[in-house]
Design a protein around this motif. Structure first.
Motif, PDB file in Angstrom:
ATOM      1  N   ALA A 347      61.786 -31.106  22.050  1.00 22.82           N
ATOM      2  CA  ALA A 347      60.335 -31.196  21.803  1.00 22.82           C
ATOM      3  C   ALA A 347      59.699 -29.882  21.895  1.00 22.82           C
ATOM      4  O   ALA A 347      58.900 -29.589  21.040  1.00 22.82           O
ATOM      5  N   GLU A 348      59.796 -29.102  23.016  1.00 30.77           N
ATOM      6  CA  GLU A 348      59.112 -27.837  23.087  1.00 30.77           C
ATOM      7  C   GLU A 348      59.452 -26.719  22.082  1.00 30.77           C
ATOM      8  O   GLU A 348      58.671 -25.936  21.821  1.00 30.77           O
ATOM      9  N   ALA A 349      60.874 -26.827  21.763  1.00 32.74           N
ATOM     10  CA  ALA A 349      61.319 -25.724  20.838  1.00 32.74           C
ATOM     11  C   ALA A 349      60.688 -26.126  19.388  1.00 32.74           C
ATOM     12  O   ALA A 349      60.102 -25.252  18.851  1.00 32.74           O
ATOM     13  N   VAL A 350      60.345 -27.555  19.256  1.00 34.69           N
ATOM     14  CA  VAL A 350      59.668 -27.733  17.845  1.00 34.69           C
ATOM     15  C   VAL A 350      58.287 -27.458  17.714  1.00 34.69           C
ATOM     16  O   VAL A 350      57.583 -26.766  16.878  1.00 34.69           O
ATOM     17  N   TYR A 351      57.564 -27.634  19.043  1.00 39.75           N
ATOM     18  CA  TYR A 351      56.352 -27.189  19.015  1.00 39.75           C
ATOM     19  C   TYR A 351      56.046 -25.700  19.030  1.00 39.75           C
ATOM     20  O   TYR A 351      55.176 -25.252  18.224  1.00 39.75           O
ATOM     21  N   ARG A 352      56.795 -25.003  19.305  1.00 39.38           N
ATOM     22  CA  ARG A 352      56.860 -23.446  19.422  1.00 39.38           C
ATOM     23  C   ARG A 352      57.227 -23.185  18.096  1.00 39.38           C
ATOM     24  O   ARG A 352      56.209 -22.169  17.657  1.00 39.38           O
ATOM     25  N   ALA A 353      58.159 -23.772  17.160  1.00 40.66           N
ATOM     26  CA  ALA A 353      58.596 -23.393  15.928  1.00 40.66           C
ATOM     27  C   ALA A 353      57.077 -23.521  15.051  1.00 40.66           C
ATOM     28  O   ALA A 353      56.874 -22.777  14.080  1.00 40.66           O
ATOM     29  N   LEU A 354      56.800 -24.774  15.276  1.00 40.32           N
ATOM     30  CA  LEU A 354      55.442 -24.933  14.498  1.00 40.32           C
ATOM     31  C   LEU A 354      54.109 -24.167  14.891  1.00 40.32           C
ATOM     32  O   LEU A 354      53.410 -23.620  13.855  1.00 40.32           O
ATOM     33  N   LEU A 355      53.975 -23.822  16.001  1.00 45.71           N
ATOM     34  CA  LEU A 355      52.846 -22.903  16.342  1.00 45.71           C
ATOM     35  C   LEU A 355      53.081 -21.606  15.678  1.00 45.71           C
ATOM     36  O   LEU A 355      51.854 -20.912  15.481  1.00 45.71           O
TER      37      LEU A 355
END
Length: 371
Positions: A347-355
């Motif tokens: 979940a953290e990896a997806v958040y950072r990719a979107l950010l």
């Protein structure tokens, strides 16, 4: 122990997972397990506008320096002390990016309830309602992911289209949509495209990065797609226009305003894929043409609920959603490719990719914290 992602409000890259002590339920409360939720660029907008638009107020972190990111998706009642919600029932609604939420159901009926928690009283009902899946006309078990990923975004798309029509297109002949490959933008373009051939229909121009031009053109809902690096020369700046800004890019906004000047008849901001520009000050100073305004979907929804009634709004929105889902799920290739992730690290990896703007436009990311 309940787990949530805490985000530093003035530095969206600074995040950490926080566990809190579980507490027993009081009478009238329900404990939900947060099951499957969507994470999109829209959630980055929630964070960027967290203070200004009160998105941080839905799920307080207990620390004024941090906030819990709201997400849309599904939860299951795992403990209930409220007669309107049975253990095992599944609901669609607004959750924290975490694994648990305790709610206080109010105004409950067969279709669902609103969270009556005191801290949510002043927040818009659009975000406080939880729909019972077994009674939700828009629910399709086979397309839960599409509902979580696109339904809240499409609600905004529907209301932007309605807002433009409600204002007679502001007298313009074309509408420009930035971040045209984003889900809320192409949902808006889809709604606008349903008006082709009707009096007052606007020409729909999508603006996107060079890498996303092919994907955006293939959607078929834009009359023209232009790459950012071709601007301003490729713009038809002699034709009066409306600008709907999904990117939040101050530089792009200035390019549009300077190209059109007084022929830009309305300029509104919806989202912020360029979220750092949203947090910067002074980006709208000395712009030619109209002053950019923030489009707030709940305000248009409230107006239509007063005019049409809640049922009337839901009927119109539901009919538009059914039509929108046809190309989303059946186009070749489909407009949306669902990608599932499990566990906090994913979940953290997806958040950072979107950010950081690294997510592919055709991908829709579904998360579950359970590993």
């Amino acid at each position: 122990m309940p787990l949530r992602l805490h985000i530093t409000r003035n530095d969206l890259h600074a995040i950490r997972w926080v566990e809190s002590a579980a507490r027993p339920l009081a009478d009238g409360e329900v404990r939900f397990r947060v099951d499957d939720v969507a994470l999109t660029a829209n959630n980055i907008t929630y964070a960027a506008f967290g203070d200004a638009m009160h998105y941080w107020d839905f799920f307080p972190s207990g620390d004024a320096a941090t906030g819990c990111l709201p997400v849309w998706g599904f939860g299951t009642a795992i403990e209930s002390r409220h007669e309107a919600v049975a253990v095992g029932e599944r609901f669609y609604g607004y959750w924290p990016l975490g694994d648990e939420l305790i709610v206080q159901p109010a105004r409950a009926n067969p279709r669902g309830f609103v969270d009556g928690a005191e801290h949510r009283h002043a927040l818009h009902a659009l975000y406080n309602h939880y729909a019972r899946c077994s009674a939700d006309a828009g629910y399709d078990a086979a397309h839960e992911a599409e509902q979580a990923l696109l339904r809240p975004l499409f609600t905004t798309s529907f209301l932007i289209d309605d807002f433009i029509v409600d204002n007679a297109g502001f007298g313009a002949a074309q509408v420009l949509l930035s971040s045209a490959s984003s889900k809320t933008a192409y949902g808006t373009a889809f709604c606008l495209a349903q008006r082709r051939g009707q009096p007052g229909a606007l020409r729909i121009v999508g603006l996107t990065s060079a890498a996303n031009v092919a994907f955006t053109k293939a959607l078929g809902c834009y009359d023209e797609v232009l790459a950012y690096d071709a601007l301003p020369g490729a713009l038809d700046a002699a034709t009066p226009a409306v600008y709907v800004d999904f990117s939040g890019s101050a530089g792009l906004r200035r390019t549009i305003h300077e190209a059109f000047g007084e022929r830009l008849l309305h300029s509104c901001s919806v989202g912020g894929t360029h979220w750092t520009d949203l947090l910067a000050k002074g980006g709208n100073r000395d712009l030619p043409g109209p002053r950019p305004t923030l489009f707030f979907a709940p305000a248009q929804a409230s107006k239509r609920m007063e005019q049409w009634g809640p049922a009337g709004l839901q009927q119109r929105l539901g009919a538009a959603w059914v039509e929108f889902m046809k190309p989303v799920t059946s186009a070749q290739p489909p407009w949306l490719s669902v990608v599932t992730h499990r566990g906090p690290q994913a979940a953290e990896a997806v958040y950072r990719a979107l950010l950081d703007g690294h997510a592919a436009p055709q991908d829709g990311h579904m998360l579950s914290l359970a590993e």
